[in-house]
Design a protein around this motif. Structure first.
Motif, PDB file in Angstrom:
ATOM      1  N   ILE A   1       0.775  -1.157  -0.030  1.00  0.00           N
ATOM      2  CA  ILE A   1       0.098  -0.107   0.206  1.00  0.00           C
ATOM      3  C   ILE A   1       0.922   1.083   0.012  1.00  0.00           C
TER       4      ILE A   1
ATOM      5  N   GLN B   1     -14.018  -2.409   5.822  1.00  0.00           N
ATOM      6  CA  GLN B   1     -13.651  -1.451   6.793  1.00  0.00           C
ATOM      7  C   GLN B   1     -14.809  -1.056   7.808  1.00  0.00           C
TER       8      GLN B   1
ATOM      9  N   ASN C   1     -13.696  -3.660  -0.126  1.00  0.00           N
ATOM     10  CA  ASN C   1     -12.861  -2.758   0.751  1.00  0.00           C
ATOM     11  C   ASN C   1     -13.657  -2.058   1.778  1.00  0.00           C
TER      12      ASN C   1
ATOM     13  N   SER D   1      -5.533  -5.520   1.135  1.00  0.00           N
ATOM     14  CA  SER D   1      -6.536  -4.719   2.031  1.00  0.00           C
ATOM     15  C   SER D   1      -7.311  -6.148   2.732  1.00  0.00           C
TER      16      SER D   1
ATOM     17  N   ALA E   1      -5.483   2.002   0.955  1.00  0.00           N
ATOM     18  CA  ALA E   1      -5.904   1.174  -0.029  1.00  0.00           C
ATOM     19  C   ALA E   1      -7.302   1.535  -1.003  1.00  0.00           C
ATOM     20  N   ARG E   2      -8.405   2.075   0.080  1.00  0.00           N
ATOM     21  CA  ARG E   2      -9.581   2.454  -0.418  1.00  0.00           C
ATOM     22  C   ARG E   2      -9.241   3.518  -1.453  1.00  0.00           C
TER      23      ARG E   2
ATOM     24  N   TYR F   1      -4.267   2.064   6.867  1.00  0.00           N
ATOM     25  CA  TYR F   1      -3.768   1.564   5.658  1.00  0.00           C
ATOM     26  C   TYR F   1      -4.724   0.821   4.750  1.00  0.00           C
ATOM     27  N   LEU F   2      -5.955   0.456   5.175  1.00  0.00           N
ATOM     28  CA  LEU F   2      -7.088   0.221   4.862  1.00  0.00           C
ATOM     29  C   LEU F   2      -7.648   1.396   4.111  1.00  0.00           C
ATOM     30  N   GLU F   3      -7.716   2.365   4.758  1.00  0.00           N
ATOM     31  CA  GLU F   3      -8.231   3.701   4.157  1.00  0.00           C
ATOM     32  C   GLU F   3      -7.358   3.938   2.926  1.00  0.00           C
TER      33      GLU F   3
ATOM     34  N   HIS G   1      -6.037  -4.889  -3.693  1.00  0.00           N
ATOM     35  CA  HIS G   1      -7.053  -5.508  -2.903  1.00  0.00           C
ATOM     36  C   HIS G   1      -6.803  -6.608  -2.264  1.00  0.00           C
TER      37      HIS G   1
ATOM     38  N   ALA H   1      -7.357  -6.198   6.701  1.00  0.00           N
ATOM     39  CA  ALA H   1      -8.567  -6.632   7.463  1.00  0.00           C
ATOM     40  C   ALA H   1      -8.671  -7.872   8.287  1.00  0.00           C
TER      41      ALA H   1
END
Length: 525
Positions: free
Chosen positions: A320, A396, A392, A347, A371-372, A367-369, A344, A351
């Motif tokens: 990411i 979240q 994703n 993510s 990736a989004r 980091y999820l954000e 993807h 998660a």
């Protein structure tokens, strides 16, 4: 349209499309040299479309233009479809029955266009056709071109390399066995190739772990040794592949982000994820089954398993961070299918790590954000990116819900402990955690260790991983150092995220290798 063909672009526009094609396909579709396409372009532009003399060039140029127009940030989707339809029509009419160099090159270009258009099964079939045609021509035999001119030998070797690399990337993306399933070398023209070596690592992981569904200590050591060797020869391999080891490359009028280096580095982290993901999934399944059955906690995972799980999460974060640079591009390609897939995958890993409470040491939500935000860049034009974006966002929400419930449970338990120590104005709340209650017997004294030994760990000293929550350290990684399990301290994150890392800095040893596994694993995990 198929009889007359589409109108040819102007000479300047054709050159721009060819340049853009090389930029977005560098490192995994090395079929041509740029000058080999630029030099005959002037004569081809002036010739009428459909001329038999230029039939092979018509096929190649229109398929190349299609891939470039498909990824172009301006609105050229209809033009890309037109170019692609005519190019594939020519392949079907003239190059589909006999194996030839043109047939192999055409099948590869068609596969790339279809993969970027989210038609992945069709792309997988065309890579199979390209591989079979290459076998029929004998391109896989090292000594088959001894009597051929040097120029022709170079074309054959370059084409076989491109077949192996694209087949390896697409097959690994889809989790399928590559069409080229024989053990091949890592050199081209007797020179080490970083992309070929990476694809060989992919193939070995798929064959040894995912096909046989068995993990052994010897196999893990063998693959991790290959990864360490790959990092130590990264500069040499990139030079032989024609990929600069710099973040940006100079063009005629501006600097461009070196996408080839990004793709190669992402492949390295992706290989670590492929190797270590079974350990993460197995550990998460074990934890989930324990919680669901309310059974006593299982024994803590071994140090080796902890390394593999941490390496999986670590590599997802690196991916990411690597592709976050795309957000700053003024002219971002609309279609980068390998980027969409790897982001993807990262993510999904992050998660899952939230449900193992990794977010208490790392900013998983951040980091999820990120990736989004990367998927948003491609979601407007790429249907697969749009689908992955929806997944994703759902992940979240699930992670946020889990964290909220976990914090509420911890807060209630903390409150019950405080009430036992200081008293309460209301009736204390009994909360069962697993098989035991948080309320202590009335005749048992409560120490400060009991009081604060909860999920929050208020009295826990600052550890070496706390710098990850400090925005003054924006980049992750290392300086090519090698580590062994003998160097592992109480916290694996002490060396997994050195604070002085720069992804594209001047590093002699390349990327940080996977930690060497000196201790033995349990066979058949």
């Amino acid at each position: 349209m198929t009889q007359e063909g589409p109108a040819k672009p102007s000479l300047s526009e054709a050159k721009n499309l060819i340049t853009f094609f090389f930029w977005v396909t560098t490192s995994f579709l090395d079929l041509f040299g740029e000058m080999d396409l630029m030099q005959p372009l002037g004569h081809w532009i002036t010739a009428p479309t459909g001329c038999e003399q230029y039939r092979e060039q018509d096929t190649m140029y229109f398929l190349i233009f299609a891939i470039a127009a498909q990824a172009d940030p301006t609105s050229k989707e209809s033009l890309a479809d037109t170019y692609f339809a005519y190019g594939r029509y020519l392949v079907t009419c003239h190059f589909s029955e006999q194996p030839s160099i043109t047939a192999v090159q055409s099948y590869m270009l068609i596969a790339m266009y279809l993969f970027a258009a989210a038609r992945r099964d069709a792309a997988f079939m065309y890579t199979g056709l390209a591989t079979r045609a290459a076998y029929a021509l004998g391109l896989h035999r090292d000594g088959s071109e001894v009597s051929s001119p040097a120029e022709q030998r170079n074309v054959h070797q370059r084409l076989w390399k491109a077949v192996r690399v694209l087949d390896g990337y697409i097959s690994t993306n889809l989790g399928r066995t590559p069409a080229n399933n024989q053990s091949c070398g890592t050199t081209i023209n007797d020179r080490y190739s970083s992309t070929l070596a990476l694809c060989q690592i992919f193939q070995e992981i798929l064959d040894q772990i995912y096909s046989k569904r068995r993990v052994s200590s010897n196999m893990l050591r063998k693959i991790s040794d290959r990864q360490r060797q790959w990092t130590s020869r990264l500069r040499e391999g990139l030079e032989n592949d024609g990929i600069p080891f710099t973040e940006y490359i100079d063009t005629a009028d501006h600097k461009e982000l070196n996408l080839g280096l990004l793709f190669v580095k992402s492949g390295y982290y992706w290989s670590i994820i492929l190797l270590s993901r079974p350990f993460l999934v197995d550990h998460a399944s074990s934890v989930a089954s324990t919680v669901e059955s309310s059974s006593p906690a299982t024994s803590p995972k071994s140090a080796e398993t902890d390394i593999m799980v941490s390496a999986c999460v670590d590599s997802a974060i690196h991916l990411i961070e690597l592709f976050q640079r795309l957000a700053n591009l003024d002219r971002l390609p609309k279609r980068l299918p390998f980027v969409v897939n790897t982001v993807h995958t990262a993510s999904l890993i992050l998660a899952l790590s939230v449900f193992l409470d990794y977010d208490r040491k790392l900013r998983i939500g951040q980091y999820l954000e990120r990736a989004r935000s990367i998927l948003v860049l491609f979601g407007a034009h790429d249907p697969l990116a749009k689908c992955n974006l929806a997944i994703n966002e759902s992940l979240q929400r699930c992670c946020d819900s889990y964290i909220k419930k976990r914090d509420q449970r911890s807060f209630r338990r903390q409150g019950n402990l405080v009430a036992q120590y200081f008293g309460s104005l209301k009736e204390p709340e009994t909360l069962d955690i697993g098989t035991s209650s948080c309320l202590l017997p009335q005749d048992e004294s409560l120490s400060s260790v009991d009081l604060f030994d909860s999920d929050f760990n208020f009295l826990e000293p600052m550890d070496s991983a706390s710098f990850l929550t400090d925005d003054s350290h924006p980049s992750l990684g290392n300086h090519g150092l090698e580590f062994t399990t003998s160097a592992i301290q109480s916290d694996f994150y002490d060396f997994i995220f050195p604070p002085d890392y720069t992804l594209f800095g001047s590093i002699d040893g390349g990327l940080r290798p996977l930690t060497s596994l000196d201790a033995s694993f349990t066979d058949g995990i």
